[in-house]
Design a protein around this motif. Structure first.
Motif, PDB file in Angstrom:
ATOM      1  N   PRO A   1     -15.745  28.272  10.645  1.00  0.00           N
ATOM      2  CA  PRO A   1     -15.179  29.350  11.453  1.00  0.00           C
ATOM      3  C   PRO A   1     -14.511  30.408  10.577  1.00  0.00           C
ATOM      4  N   LEU A   2     -14.639  31.660  10.986  1.00  0.00           N
ATOM      5  CA  LEU A   2     -13.984  32.750  10.278  1.00  0.00           C
ATOM      6  C   LEU A   2     -12.533  32.874  10.725  1.00  0.00           C
ATOM      7  N   ARG A   3     -11.687  33.383   9.844  1.00  0.00           N
ATOM      8  CA  ARG A   3     -10.268  33.551  10.176  1.00  0.00           C
ATOM      9  C   ARG A   3     -10.069  34.558  11.301  1.00  0.00           C
TER      10      ARG A   3
ATOM     11  N   SER B   1     -18.310  32.537  13.369  1.00  0.00           N
ATOM     12  CA  SER B   1     -18.470  31.257  12.684  1.00  0.00           C
ATOM     13  C   SER B   1     -19.809  31.253  11.958  1.00  0.00           C
ATOM     14  N   LEU B   2     -19.880  30.514  10.859  1.00  0.00           N
ATOM     15  CA  LEU B   2     -21.102  30.385  10.076  1.00  0.00           C
ATOM     16  C   LEU B   2     -21.601  28.946  10.134  1.00  0.00           C
ATOM     17  N   ASP B   3     -22.901  28.792  10.120  1.00  0.00           N
ATOM     18  CA  ASP B   3     -23.555  27.483  10.152  1.00  0.00           C
ATOM     19  C   ASP B   3     -24.055  27.190   8.735  1.00  0.00           C
ATOM     20  N   SER B   4     -23.369  26.281   8.045  1.00  0.00           N
ATOM     21  CA  SER B   4     -23.690  26.012   6.649  1.00  0.00           C
ATOM     22  C   SER B   4     -24.343  24.646   6.479  1.00  0.00           C
ATOM     23  N   THR B   5     -25.267  24.572   5.512  1.00  0.00           N
ATOM     24  CA  THR B   5     -25.942  23.325   5.164  1.00  0.00           C
ATOM     25  C   THR B   5     -25.625  22.970   3.714  1.00  0.00           C
ATOM     26  N   PHE B   6     -25.061  21.794   3.511  1.00  0.00           N
ATOM     27  CA  PHE B   6     -24.800  21.285   2.163  1.00  0.00           C
ATOM     28  C   PHE B   6     -25.910  20.304   1.791  1.00  0.00           C
TER      29      PHE B   6
ATOM     30  N   ASP C   1     -23.054  35.721  -2.980  1.00  0.00           N
ATOM     31  CA  ASP C   1     -23.961  35.075  -2.040  1.00  0.00           C
ATOM     32  C   ASP C   1     -23.833  35.664  -0.645  1.00  0.00           C
ATOM     33  N   VAL C   2     -24.751  35.253   0.234  1.00  0.00           N
ATOM     34  CA  VAL C   2     -24.780  35.781   1.591  1.00  0.00           C
ATOM     35  C   VAL C   2     -23.591  35.272   2.392  1.00  0.00           C
ATOM     36  N   GLY C   3     -23.268  34.002   2.221  1.00  0.00           N
ATOM     37  CA  GLY C   3     -22.165  33.382   2.938  1.00  0.00           C
ATOM     38  C   GLY C   3     -21.976  31.970   2.446  1.00  0.00           C
ATOM     39  N   GLY C   4     -20.948  31.303   2.975  1.00  0.00           N
ATOM     40  CA  GLY C   4     -20.724  29.921   2.617  1.00  0.00           C
ATOM     41  C   GLY C   4     -19.351  29.664   2.049  1.00  0.00           C
ATOM     42  N   SER C   5     -19.127  28.435   1.660  1.00  0.00           N
ATOM     43  CA  SER C   5     -17.848  28.006   1.115  1.00  0.00           C
ATOM     44  C   SER C   5     -17.729  28.404  -0.353  1.00  0.00           C
ATOM     45  N   ALA C   6     -16.664  27.911  -0.989  1.00  0.00           N
ATOM     46  CA  ALA C   6     -16.488  28.180  -2.412  1.00  0.00           C
ATOM     47  C   ALA C   6     -17.609  27.579  -3.255  1.00  0.00           C
ATOM     48  N   LEU C   7     -18.369  26.629  -2.719  1.00  0.00           N
ATOM     49  CA  LEU C   7     -19.500  26.091  -3.461  1.00  0.00           C
ATOM     50  C   LEU C   7     -20.559  27.173  -3.659  1.00  0.00           C
ATOM     51  N   ALA C   8     -20.954  27.841  -2.568  1.00  0.00           N
ATOM     52  CA  ALA C   8     -21.937  28.915  -2.675  1.00  0.00           C
ATOM     53  C   ALA C   8     -21.391  30.069  -3.503  1.00  0.00           C
ATOM     54  N   ASP C   9     -20.125  30.436  -3.275  1.00  0.00           N
ATOM     55  CA  ASP C   9     -19.506  31.506  -4.065  1.00  0.00           C
ATOM     56  C   ASP C   9     -19.574  31.195  -5.553  1.00  0.00           C
ATOM     57  N   THR C  10     -19.292  29.957  -5.914  1.00  0.00           N
ATOM     58  CA  THR C  10     -19.211  29.582  -7.330  1.00  0.00           C
ATOM     59  C   THR C  10     -20.559  29.685  -8.013  1.00  0.00           C
TER      60      THR C  10
ATOM     61  N   SER D   1     -17.783  40.937  -7.338  1.00  0.00           N
ATOM     62  CA  SER D   1     -18.438  39.941  -6.493  1.00  0.00           C
ATOM     63  C   SER D   1     -17.564  39.629  -5.288  1.00  0.00           C
ATOM     64  N   TRP D   2     -18.207  39.502  -4.129  1.00  0.00           N
ATOM     65  CA  TRP D   2     -17.505  39.137  -2.912  1.00  0.00           C
ATOM     66  C   TRP D   2     -17.427  37.619  -2.795  1.00  0.00           C
ATOM     67  N   LEU D   3     -16.301  37.124  -2.290  1.00  0.00           N
ATOM     68  CA  LEU D   3     -16.117  35.690  -2.060  1.00  0.00           C
ATOM     69  C   LEU D   3     -16.012  35.444  -0.558  1.00  0.00           C
ATOM     70  N   CYS D   4     -17.024  34.796  -0.002  1.00  0.00           N
ATOM     71  CA  CYS D   4     -17.019  34.506   1.437  1.00  0.00           C
ATOM     72  C   CYS D   4     -15.852  33.609   1.824  1.00  0.00           C
ATOM     73  N   GLN D   5     -15.463  32.710   0.908  1.00  0.00           N
ATOM     74  CA  GLN D   5     -14.376  31.760   1.187  1.00  0.00           C
ATOM     75  C   GLN D   5     -13.117  32.450   1.706  1.00  0.00           C
ATOM     76  N   HIS D   6     -12.904  33.693   1.291  1.00  0.00           N
ATOM     77  CA  HIS D   6     -11.710  34.445   1.679  1.00  0.00           C
ATOM     78  C   HIS D   6     -11.644  34.658   3.189  1.00  0.00           C
ATOM     79  N   HIS D   7     -12.798  34.606   3.857  1.00  0.00           N
ATOM     80  CA  HIS D   7     -12.861  34.881   5.295  1.00  0.00           C
ATOM     81  C   HIS D   7     -12.872  33.612   6.142  1.00  0.00           C
ATOM     82  N   LEU D   8     -12.895  32.448   5.512  1.00  0.00           N
ATOM     83  CA  LEU D   8     -13.055  31.203   6.255  1.00  0.00           C
ATOM     84  C   LEU D   8     -11.709  30.602   6.666  1.00  0.00           C
ATOM     85  N   ALA D   9     -11.718  29.963   7.823  1.00  0.00           N
ATOM     86  CA  ALA D   9     -10.532  29.259   8.305  1.00  0.00           C
ATOM     87  C   ALA D   9     -10.485  27.821   7.811  1.00  0.00           C
TER      88      ALA D   9
END
Length: 368
Positions: free
Chosen positions: A14-16, A30-35, A293-302, A319-327
């Motif tokens: 979910p986004l903040r 909210s984003l749907d992520s696959t690990f 990256d397009v989106g995702g947690s700090a894993l994708a950002d990294t 570089s943009w960090l998607c993690q900044h927008h996540l709840a």
């Protein structure tokens, strides 16, 4: 070394706060992520993440990542994950196209390669030091006052480059919004105005020929040809994003001789293997690049920050960090994080991010 298992987990991120772009016509909450974890017979595992930005931003969606991996996984069993080009050829034969499906597997294989060689990904990707990468904020579409308030808040967290989402059918509104934002900027910050394809060429030309900005204009129109039409008629440098999926797309953009920069997003182009090829092409033709990256947690950002860090500073934009927008933070405290406007890649071998199984919950699928 052989792949013996591919395991996937699904996680809602979910986004903040709700996020609007493309002139407000696209809204995300909210984003749907696959690990993905790739296991080997040597006891070494690698991790990747595939996270489209919702279902209607690009031709990619969360359930599609998992369906595609189900198609690919059994073809990968028995393959050597260190042979990255062979892994990608196997995936291309088993499932033509669908690059966003393949990205998490590719990154997981890079993670394995880094671990077995004892090197972090930034070194394998051509870097000599873990060079900190400037990070940029991303400002949701809103009223002028709302957007300026968001910029000021991000400035207090160290961001000096911002990506402000503009666009719409009313040139007067966008002209006024851009001018007000420019007047509100401090001397040490700048804005890329990201249109996310929202303008028709005529609207883009009207707006851009009536404003003065210190930054870039990103993806003003839907297609590559429309963006080129605009780029030849305005004075601002144009950056491409959503119309670039394959290496051939980037080659065509260069042949049009109209653009000064691009965004390179591993999740969109198929992973780090193809993103590195595109990055290296960008270096050869003198482009400047946002690598994120397009989106995702700090894993994708990294994963993206590893590639950005290994890119020469002259060609590397923030570089943009998607993690900044996540709840939520499923890889709590790990990976590349904003520290006063900069993010550094881990120095541990491989990706440097290991999700906890407790954070991920039960797997969606296990292929052995």
């Amino acid at each position: 070394m052989k792949i013996i298992a591919v395991t996937t987990w699904q996680l809602d991120l979910p986004l903040r706060r709700p996020y609007l772009l493309s002139g407000g016509r696209l809204k995300f909450e909210s984003l749907d992520s696959t690990f993905v974890r790739v296991d080997t017979d040597a006891g070494v595992s690698g991790w990747g993440e595939g996270c489209p930005w919702g279902n209607n931003y690009l031709p990619a969606h969360g359930p599609g990542v998992r369906a595609g991996i189900a198609t690919l996984a059994h073809k990968l069993l028995g393959q050597d994950p260190r042979s990255l080009d062979a892994i990608n050829r196997t995936m291309d034969i088993a499932l033509p196209g669908h690059l966003y499906v393949k990205s998490a597997i590719d990154v997981a294989c890079w993670d394995i390669l880094g671990k077995v060689t004892g090197m972090p990904l930034w070194r394998l990707l051509g870097g000599t030091v873990a060079d900190p990468v400037a990070v940029n904020s991303s400002i949701s579409t809103g009223t002028t006052d709302e957007m300026i308030a968001l910029i000021r808040g991000e400035y207090s967290e160290g961001y000096r480059t911002h990506s402000a989402k503009v666009g719409g059918s009313d040139p007067i509104t966008d002209i006024a919004r851009i001018e007000a934002i420019e007047l509100a900027l401090k001397p040490d910050e700048k804005v890329t105005y990201d249109v996310n394809r929202a303008w028709l060429p005529g609207v883009a030309i009207q707006v851009l020929n009536n404003v003065s900005v210190r930054g870039w204009i990103e993806q003003p129109c839907e297609t590559l040809q429309q963006c080129a039409q605009v780029a030849r008629r305005v004075r601002q440098p144009i950056m491409l994003d959503e119309c670039l999926h394959t290496f051939e797309d980037h080659l065509q953009a260069w042949r049009l001789d109209a653009f000064a920069g691009v965004k390179v997003k591993p999740n969109r182009v198929g992973g780090l293997t193809r993103a590195r090829q595109i990055r290296d092409f960008g270096l050869s033709v003198g482009w400047q690049m946002h690598i994120e990256d397009v989106g995702g947690s700090a894993l994708a950002d990294t994963a993206a920050v590893h590639l950005a860090s290994s890119t020469p500073a002259a060609n590397r934009l923030a570089s943009w960090l998607c993690q900044h927008h996540l709840a939520v933070d499923p890889v709590h405290g790990q990976g590349a994080r904003n520290v006063v406007g900069f993010a550094s890649p881990p120095t541990a071998p491989g990706l440097g991010v290991e999700p906890s199984l407790a954070a991920l919950g039960a797997p969606v699928s296990v292929f052995r």
